[in-house]
Design a protein around this motif. Sequence first.
Motif, PDB file in Angstrom:
ATOM      1  N   ILE A  76     -50.470   5.814 -29.952  1.00  0.00           N
ATOM      2  CA  ILE A  76     -50.847   4.807 -28.930  1.00  0.00           C
ATOM      3  C   ILE A  76     -49.698   3.822 -28.687  1.00  0.00           C
ATOM      4  N   ILE A  77     -49.134   3.358 -29.836  1.00  0.00           N
ATOM      5  CA  ILE A  77     -47.993   2.436 -29.686  1.00  0.00           C
ATOM      6  C   ILE A  77     -46.871   3.084 -28.915  1.00  0.00           C
ATOM      7  N   ALA A  78     -46.585   4.347 -29.414  1.00  0.00           N
ATOM      8  CA  ALA A  78     -45.497   5.064 -28.739  1.00  0.00           C
ATOM      9  C   ALA A  78     -45.816   5.280 -27.259  1.00  0.00           C
ATOM     10  N   ASN A  79     -47.132   5.596 -27.066  1.00  0.00           N
ATOM     11  CA  ASN A  79     -47.561   5.836 -25.691  1.00  0.00           C
ATOM     12  C   ASN A  79     -47.402   4.586 -24.807  1.00  0.00           C
ATOM     13  N   ALA A  83     -45.391   4.316 -21.720  1.00  0.00           N
ATOM     14  CA  ALA A  83     -45.975   3.891 -20.429  1.00  0.00           C
ATOM     15  C   ALA A  83     -45.144   2.763 -19.807  1.00  0.00           C
ATOM     16  N   PHE A  84     -44.752   1.816 -20.678  1.00  0.00           N
ATOM     17  CA  PHE A  84     -43.923   0.713 -20.187  1.00  0.00           C
ATOM     18  C   PHE A  84     -42.594   1.225 -19.622  1.00  0.00           C
ATOM     19  N   GLN A  85     -42.030   2.113 -20.525  1.00  0.00           N
ATOM     20  CA  GLN A  85     -40.758   2.697 -20.058  1.00  0.00           C
ATOM     21  C   GLN A  85     -40.948   3.452 -18.751  1.00  0.00           C
ATOM     22  N   GLU A  90     -40.322   4.083 -13.160  1.00  0.00           N
ATOM     23  CA  GLU A  90     -40.849   4.253 -11.806  1.00  0.00           C
ATOM     24  C   GLU A  90     -40.314   3.167 -10.859  1.00  0.00           C
ATOM     25  N   LYS A  91     -40.330   1.924 -11.407  1.00  0.00           N
ATOM     26  CA  LYS A  91     -39.752   0.842 -10.572  1.00  0.00           C
ATOM     27  C   LYS A  91     -38.313   1.152 -10.187  1.00  0.00           C
TER      28      LYS A  91
END
Lengths: 329, 147
Positions: A76-79, A83-85, A90-91
């Motif tokens: 989850i942490i890695a996820n 996700a943040f990355q 995406e930005k």
Amino acid sequence: MDNTIESAEDKLSIANRKLLFQNEEKEKRAAELSIANKELIFQNEEKEKRAAELSIANKELIFQNEEKEKRAAELIIANTELAFQNDEKEKRAAELIIANTELAFQNEEKEKRAAELIIANKELAFQNEEKEKRAAELIIANKELAFQNEEKEKRAAELIIANKELAFQNEEKEKRAADLIIANKELLAFAYISSHDLQEPLRKIQTVVTIILENENKNLSEKGKYNFQRMQLAAGRMQQLIDDLLAFSRINTTDHQFEKTDLNLIIEEVKNELRDTMQEKHASIEVTEICPANIIPFQFRQLMYNLISNALKFSNPDIPAHIIVTAAL
Amino acid sequence: MNPKELNILLADDDIDDCHFFKEALDSLPQSNRLTIVNNGDELMEYLLENIERLPHVLFLDINMPRKNGFECLSEIKAHESLKDLPVVMYSTSGSKDKINVLFNTGADVYIRKPSNFAQLVQVIHHVLPMAAENIFSNGKLKYILNA
């Protein structure tokens, strides 16, 4: 009442039989259940064994599950991190898309510009060639002009010298012209004064002639009268000359006076003045197609007199002179 | 034709012209009395001496010694007692400008001296009756008798 007791006994007998039957059935069912029970006990034993096995397996699974939960938590942490990355990427990707679009547009523009520059370049190259040709021509022309310039400078130097000479001559001529103007004025003044002075004695001669012709008419012979008339004519001619001279001396102060004049009259006057010479030369004058003309009378009379008297003077003396005066426009 | 005997004064320095004038006057049908002066000074002297018996007409030459005809004319026309004397200018000049100046100064008639005696007689004959009646005094009529 009997019926009721009988019916009740019947009913009890029926119920007893039913109960007997049910009992039998239940004994059968109990036997079946005993068998089933034994079976179930067996199955229970089996199930207990299985449960023990399952318990072991369960512990294993719990451990595994814990591991997996740890792993899951890590994931989850890695996820979350991913996700943040991912978001960031995406930005960034969106930015890159925009930037890309922009670059693509700039690229197109640059290609267009490049195409234009290529055309312009070709044009410039062409013009350059033309200019080089022209420059070559101009160099030749320039040399020619330089040569001509030198020639012209030489010529100019010559002209300056010639010009100075002319300026000098011009000054001399202006001085001369000024002298001539003064001399001319003096001459006109002289002509005026002298003709004025000449007029007086002439007028007196004329007056005396007319007095003699009038008062001594009967004392004169025909020949004498004729000679007096000739004298009168000559004096008249002289007066005319003096009048003309006076008029001429006034020319530069007053305008030429043109007058509509009958040329026949002028020629007739001249003929009268030249009568003696004409008789000597046996000359005749023929006047044809003469019309009135706008002239300065005294100048024209002088002109006709000079022309006709010269014609008489230079005519062949052996042949009678015949002078024709005619006019044309 | 004209029974009145006129007193005529001629101012001219030229002896010939005086002679011609006298001869022309003598050839006229009527008799007149002619007085001759030979220069401008003499003329003015004569006029001032005879201011009570002035001539009927003065014939005045322009080119005269001492005082010329133009000066005499100016003096006569400026003089209270002489200004009505008829003055006939009598000269050889034909210049229109000169004649206009004379008329503006007060001359009544201008006669250019003719070179023909008959014309001289004619012109004097023409002027004298006008002088006798002094038809110039109204100052309106000016004559050029250009022989």
